[in-house]
Design an enzyme around this catalytic site. Structure first.
Site, short mmCIF file in Angstrom:
data_model
loop_
_atom_site.label_atom_id
_atom_site.label_comp_id
_atom_site.label_asym_id
_atom_site.label_seq_id
_atom_site.Cartn_x
_atom_site.Cartn_y
_atom_site.Cartn_z
CB SER A 51 -0.92 0.00 1.22
OG SER A 51 -0.18 0.11 2.41
CB THR A 106 -2.51 5.16 3.55
OG1 THR A 106 -3.22 5.22 2.33
CG2 THR A 106 -1.78 6.47 3.77
CB THR A 150 -0.82 6.09 0.19
OG1 THR A 150 -1.68 4.99 -0.12
CG2 THR A 150 -1.24 7.27 -0.67
NE ARG A 205 -7.98 8.05 -5.37
CZ ARG A 205 -7.54 7.68 -4.17
NH1 ARG A 205 -6.28 7.36 -4.00
NH2 ARG A 205 -8.35 7.61 -3.15
CB THR A 248 -5.31 4.76 6.47
OG1 THR A 248 -5.98 4.19 7.60
CG2 THR A 248 -3.90 5.13 6.87
N GLY A 249 -7.70 4.92 4.52
CA GLY A 249 -9.04 4.51 4.11
C GLY A 249 -9.45 5.24 2.84
N1 ASP Z 1 -6.27 6.91 1.77
C1 ASP Z 1 -5.64 6.25 0.66
C2 ASP Z 1 -6.13 6.85 -0.60
O1 ASP Z 1 -7.33 7.15 -0.70
C3 ASP Z 1 -5.85 4.79 0.56
C4 ASP Z 1 -6.04 3.99 1.81
O2 ASP Z 1 -5.58 4.38 2.86
O3 ASP Z 1 -6.66 2.93 1.75
O4 ASP Z 1 -5.36 6.95 -1.52
#
Ligand code: ASP
Length: 313
Positions: free
Chosen positions: A48, A171, A189, A199, A222-223
């Site tokens: 990630s 991330t 990330t 993106r 994160t997320g």
């Molecule tokens: N926050 C990160 C993103 O949207 C991805 C993640 O943490 O899952 O790129």
């Protein structure tokens, strides 16, 4: 003199001891955060972040990262960076060497070359295998018109039920308060696997995925980045503390704010925080998620459970 402390998302554990060593030798919070991020970015087992991060729809790894200092609110970010692993180090070059905050794509790659970072193929056999497992489904999609939206919606739905796909996002977050009571925060990330090329998520957006201010504390996410982008989640946590909430209350309120979003892709959200006195905390929309904490008095990091805050009906 304060006891230096570092807080991170669980995958930051590989960088915790190095970060605290920096603090013990009198380094700044920013030095500690950058040292820790470099180790996670180099970790081939983490799909990630950095090297071995999962590629976008076209099979290209595109990295996002940001750094912030809590004293004068200096910040630097890079986004959609290809061919260089050290995204956090590059974010530091933006912060310290350019009159800008965010550099993306070709410009980020150019800066990486100019600052002498090592160019590198960021894919590994394993990361490509994971990517290919879904690439067939996406290979017929040549453009946004060909149904990318529907395919991704389907994939995101399956990510929440298929444990093999859980690693498709992630991330790393680091928050640090050093011996002088000064803060720094960092996020790195490779973003969502199979994302649309170009993106950019929340991680390099100051206020969305990353924010700190010595006067009130720090937070990072994160997320699903698009949710944090729309609610300015990291900044919200710090602002809520500014206006009197405890860290736990601020984290919870920032999660509750996400509930209002009209988002067919809504998925997991996680926040780590550190209040102005150096007390850590973390929340997640999923149960049993953890984060890691280490201060200068500890011989290694401690893994702690996040408070779960339900954001879905
Ligand atoms: N926050 C990160 C993103 O949207 C991805 C993640 O943490 O899952 O790129």
């Amino acid at each position: 003199m304060a006891n230096g402390i570092v807080v991170a998302s669980a995958n930051g554990s590989v960088g915790m001891e190095a970060a605290v060593d920096v603090l013990r030798s009198g380094g700044t919070a920013l030095d500690a955060v950058v040292a820790a991020l470099a180790l996670v970015e180099a970790n081939p087992e983490d799909h990630s972040v950095g090297y071995a991060g999962l590629p976008n729809m076209l099979g290209q790894v595109e990295l996002d990262a940001s750094l912030m200092e809590g004293k004068g609110l200096r910040a630097g970010s890079v986004a959609a960076l290809q061919d260089y692993q050290d995204a956090a180090q590059l974010a530091r070059s933006v912060m310290e060497g350019l009159p800008h905050v965010l550099i993306v794509g070709e410009g980020a790659r150019r800066l990486a070359a100019e600052t002498g970072l090592e160019q590198k193929d960021l894919t590994t056999t394993e990361s490509l295998e994971i990517w290919k497992s879904r690439a067939d489904e996406l290979s017929e999609i040549g453009s946004a018109d060909d149904g990318y939206y529907n395919h991704m919606r389907d994939l995101v739905k399956r990510m929440s039920s298929d444990p093999q796909l859980v690693d498709a996002h992630g991330t790393v977050n680091f928050l640090c308060r050093d011996r002088n009571g000064e803060f720094a925060s960092g996020v790195s990330t490779s973003g969502w696997a199979w994302k649309y090329p170009g993106r950019v998520g929340d991680s390099p957006i100051i206020g969305a995925g990353n924010y700190c201010d010595d006067r009130w504390g720090a937070a990072a996410c994160t997320g699903r980045g698009e949710m944090a982008q729309r609610c300015c989640t990291a900044h919200s946590v710090v602002t809520f503390m500014r206006f009197g909430m405890s860290l736990e209350e601020a984290l919870t309120q920032a999660m509750i704010d996400l509930k209002q979003l009209d988002d067919p892709f809504a998925s997991e959200m996680n926040i780590v925080g550190l209040d102005k006195d150096g007390n850590p905390g973390a929340v997640s929309s999923s149960p049993e998620k953890t984060y890691v904490v280490m201060d200068e008095s500890m011989s290694t990091w401690d893994e702690r459970e996040r408070t779960t805050v339900q954001i879905f009906a």
